[in-house]
Enzyme design. Structure first.
Site, short mmCIF file in Angstrom:
data_model
loop_
_atom_site.label_atom_id
_atom_site.label_comp_id
_atom_site.label_asym_id
_atom_site.label_seq_id
_atom_site.Cartn_x
_atom_site.Cartn_y
_atom_site.Cartn_z
N ARG A 278 0.82 -1.21 0.00
CA ARG A 278 0.00 0.00 0.00
C ARG A 278 0.85 1.26 0.00
NH1 ARG A 278 -5.02 -1.92 3.86
NH2 ARG A 278 -6.08 -2.99 2.17
N LYS B 283 -21.25 -15.26 -0.02
CA LYS B 283 -22.67 -15.01 0.23
C LYS B 283 -23.34 -14.14 -0.82
CE LYS B 283 -22.48 -14.96 5.28
NZ LYS B 283 -22.36 -13.96 6.33
N GLY C 84 -9.13 -8.01 -2.38
CA GLY C 84 -9.36 -9.13 -1.47
C GLY C 84 -9.03 -10.48 -2.06
N GLY D 232 -13.76 -3.22 -0.52
CA GLY D 232 -15.08 -2.66 -0.19
C GLY D 232 -15.45 -1.53 -1.14
P1 AMP Z 1 -16.16 -13.31 -0.26
O1 AMP Z 1 -15.41 -12.67 0.87
O2 AMP Z 1 -17.62 -13.13 -0.21
O3 AMP Z 1 -15.55 -12.96 -1.61
O4 AMP Z 1 -15.97 -14.88 -0.05
C1 AMP Z 1 -14.74 -15.49 -0.13
C2 AMP Z 1 -14.81 -16.81 0.58
O5 AMP Z 1 -15.80 -17.63 0.00
C3 AMP Z 1 -13.51 -17.57 0.52
O6 AMP Z 1 -12.97 -17.67 1.80
C4 AMP Z 1 -13.92 -18.94 -0.02
O7 AMP Z 1 -13.31 -20.00 0.66
C5 AMP Z 1 -15.41 -18.97 0.22
N1 AMP Z 1 -16.07 -19.90 -0.70
C6 AMP Z 1 -16.07 -19.87 -2.05
N2 AMP Z 1 -16.73 -20.90 -2.55
C7 AMP Z 1 -17.18 -21.64 -1.51
C8 AMP Z 1 -17.95 -22.84 -1.40
N3 AMP Z 1 -18.38 -23.48 -2.47
N4 AMP Z 1 -18.24 -23.27 -0.13
C9 AMP Z 1 -17.79 -22.61 0.95
N5 AMP Z 1 -17.08 -21.48 0.89
C10 AMP Z 1 -16.77 -20.99 -0.31
#
Ligand code: AMP
Length: 389
Positions: free
Chosen positions: A38, A198, A346, A369
């Site tokens: 950064r 999610k 991220g 974010g």
């Molecule tokens: P996000 O922060 O919403 O981008 O989510 C990232 C996280 O989603 C990572 O830590 C992944 O391990 C998790 N992830 C992705 N695909 C899956 C899955 N099929 N089941 C459980 N976790 C998942």
């Protein structure tokens, strides 16, 4: 409207306040910087201002000191590293406002780093008196902290009311250029690939992307809420039951523009090295932890036909082999597609780096974010505050 850039400012003999994102990771104890990425990201803006005859005041937050001084979240180690990178001295202020800081205002060619803005609760409260104290230190304001641009804080938004000109730094400029082009005027076909944990975290992003993308590819755990909405078996995969109706609505409005995985890598347990198999229908008792080879083929064929790709979120549990294959395959396809590719911060950044293809991505956003809010169609307060050209 395009925003004023630091390149548009007359900087000679001016004192420029640059809001940077020096929220670097520190080893426990707060003395050792574990990644100076950064700091390096804002070097071009700092050097530009120095080369054009300005005295430079740098300000950032670091961690969450909750409105009071905390030596473990001091920017002092950053001053040391920055001086090494710039090859010139960097003075460290004991605070970010107050008489002692005012007495340290830099002459042309000098650099002063203010202490952590969040030692004062007024920063996050966007307090006008605190904003005006910050503004009184400078002649002109530059914001290079894209990673904080989604926050309306004193240093990112409030103090702009008290300065004559507020411009985007070179890093902020690059972020806005890529994100604006990809979302407002993309070369087509334009696709978005969304993944991650999610649906609930990315509802606004999906809704906004649906307004302009030609295809929206969904992978990662998010996909299973959509498959459940289609009535397909999802076993023990992550499904947000309360978002199934919303998923149905999104699918109805998107039609065949929305693309879901057609096969899956499933396992009985959430564990590195767990026994796995590739299936088209998820068996009861199994959880899908990655997209399968047919989905990789399908997603890659869409990637290869596109001219603009927006990617945010992994296709599976990419931190845990062997469930990293889908994400890495998509990372490679995006990198080698020849399309303009914009990757959100991220996890997607980690994925392209682990896949060794980061240098083939057109733009990796420095703000997770902030880039998500931008992709959601929201106006970022730190951008809205900048002076229009
Ligand atoms: P996000 O922060 O919403 O981008 O989510 C990232 C996280 O989603 C990572 O830590 C992944 O391990 C998790 N992830 C992705 N695909 C899956 C899955 N099929 N089941 C459980 N976790 C998942």
């Amino acid at each position: 409207m395009p925003k004023l850039s630091v390149r548009d400012l007359a900087l000679k003999d001016k004192r420029v306040f640059i809001r940077v994102d020096f929220n670097v990771p520190l080893a426990p104890g707060g003395q050792e910087i574990t990644s100076d990425k950064r700091i390096k990201a804002s070097l071009p803006t700092i050097q530009y201002c120095l080369e054009h005859g300005a005295g430079v005041i740098l300000a950032s937050h670091l961690g969450r000191p909750k409105g009071k001084p905390n030596p473990e979240m001091s920017l002092k180690p950053v001053a040391v590293r920055l001086a090494e990178l710039l090859g010139r001295p960097v003075k460290m202020a004991p605070d970010c406002v107050g008489p002692e800081v005012e007495a340290m205002k830099p002459a042309p060619g000098e650099v002063l780093l203010l202490e952590n803005l969040r030692y004062h609760a007024e920063e996050e409260k966007n307090d006008p008196a605190f904003s005006s104290q910050l503004a009184a230190l400078c002649d002109v304001y530059v914001n290079d902290a894209f990673g904080s641009a989604h926050r309306a804080h004193a240093s990112t938004a409030g103090m702009v009311a008290f300065v004559s000109q507020a411009a985007a730094g070179l890093l902020m400029d690059k972020e806005l250029e890529y994100l604006t082009k990809a979302t407002k005027n993309p070369d087509r076909p334009c696709i978005a690939i969304l993944g991650g944990a999610k649906v609930s975290d990315k509802i606004e992003v999906i809704q906004n992307l649906m307004k302009f993308v030609d295809r929206l590819v969904i992978g990662g755990a998010m996909a299973y809420t959509f498959l459940a909405a289609k009535g397909e078996p999802t076993g023990k995969s992550l499904v947000e039951a309360d978002k199934i109706d919303l998923a149905k609505e999104l699918m109805a409005s998107a039609g065949d523009r929305l693309v879901l995985p057609v096969d899956h890598i499933v396992a009985s347990e959430f564990k590195a090295g767990a026994e796995w198999e590739a299936v088209e229908t998820i068996p009861e008792g199994k959880m899908a932890l990655d997209i399968g080879p047919k989905s990789v083929e399908l997603f890659n064929s869409i990637v290869n036909g596109s001219k603009t790709i927006i990617w945010n979120g992994p296709m599976g549990v990419f931190e845990m082999p062997p469930f990293d294959k889908g994400t890495f395959a998509v990372a490679n396809a995006v990198a080698n597609s020849g399309a303009v590719s914009v990757v959100g911060g991220g996890d997607s950044e980690k994925a392209v780096k682990s896949a060794g293809v980061a240098d083939k991505i057109s733009h990796i956003s420095t703000g997770g974010g902030a880039s998500l809010e931008f992709l959601s169609g929201l106006e970022l307060p730190g951008v809205a505050a900048l002076t229009e050209k």
